[in-house]
Design a protein around this motif. Sequence first.
Motif: not given
Length: 449
Positions: A111, A130-131, A68, A133-134, A107, A126-127, A109, A138
């Motif tokens: 990669s 999540e995208r 997170k 966050h990446q 939780q 991916y939600t 994400v 990432d």
Amino acid sequence: MEDVSGKDLTQFKRWYSQAGTPTVYADGKYDEKAKTYTLTLRQETKPTPNQPEKLPFVIPLGIGLIGKDGKDMPLQLQGEKEPQGTSRVIVLDKASDTFTFVNVAEQPVLSGNRDFTAPIHFVMDYTDAERLHQARFDSDLFNRWDAFQQYGVEQILNMVKAIQDGKEPILPEAYFDVWESYLTDKSLDKGFVARAITLPQENYLADQMDVVDVDAIHKARYIVKQAVAKRFEKLLRAVYDENNTKADYTPSPAESARRALKNMALSFLGDLGTNNELVEKQYAEANNMTDKLAAMNIASNSKNPKREAIMDAFYQTYKNEKAAVNKWIFTSACADRPDAVNVVRKLLTHPAFNIKNPNNVRALMGGFAYNQTEFHKLDGSGYDFAVEMAYKMDDMNPQMAAHMVKPLTRWKRFDAKRQEMMKKALEKVLEKKNLSKNVYELVTKSLAA
């Protein structure tokens, strides 16, 4: 390799004996109570001629788990005594397999396929969160870029749907947040930022639709570009000024990245119509073709009063350099302007164009076909021009004539009205006397499909 490593590489050799690119489907489940993350992977390769069944490949898959806080989390598989770094390779050598990571505090994400460890298609559901966050965190810059591109594609297609339904197309605030992070984070690689803020092209967006709506796609993409340019005009100008050095041209990776970011910023600024002088100044003062070409491209797609002067100046400067001339022809043919069909017709009689030169023809028709709204114009003028060019080319270069026709063979992807016009255009091609075998087979197969 087997002798040195002592490993049996029989299965690995399937990369040389089996055709096709595997798709790896990933599904991750987090158990908050047990603090575990279970990753299920499944590989699938579609049948190819003479190979209806595919055996599992050995697929080395680089992965990471993003926490997170945006940092990579320690990776410890079940059964291991301690974590093995924050980015590691796992091997999928079965049709499907499960990998359980322990001591996962929250939780994550996923990669996947970091560093492109395997030539595969990596698919995960991916939600949006999540995208995003990446896209923000990432550490694998390709995955970071891809996450934002896929999120952007989804949002633009949502806007296309809104336009089709007569509703106001809305771009989520989260999209702008990522944009701002890219423009303000000085630690990011300039080449990455230039790529990350490049909008998805209209032809790529069209490929994502069951029924292509070139007009709605064009409108939605234009709205996005305008919205970004208006909101971040000051930031984009700061990025441009920071990277607009007067140093002598050098082809180093760092300098190439700097030019790419500068020119991408200018493309958004130039689209506003209030920065024409900046585009004109770059063209006039540029000490390399990259910057001159960028300024010309931006001018060609704008309503800059000096558009034609810049286009002509580029041609006059580089008219003896074949590659540059082809770039000029391509840019002229794909320019975002309502008279594009007339522009390409005039190019046929321009001194730069030789119909017997395949590269000239490829640049002209490639650029025009790339110009989605004009090639697929509802008056059918784009299709008529493609047919005329197919007629002209068929007698001297049947392979090139087939290229003229190929965009028309995708008629099933479009709305009913365009389908009918495209089919009529193909039927018109078949009326040509002594039609080459190349073109005949391409057209008849398309119409029979």
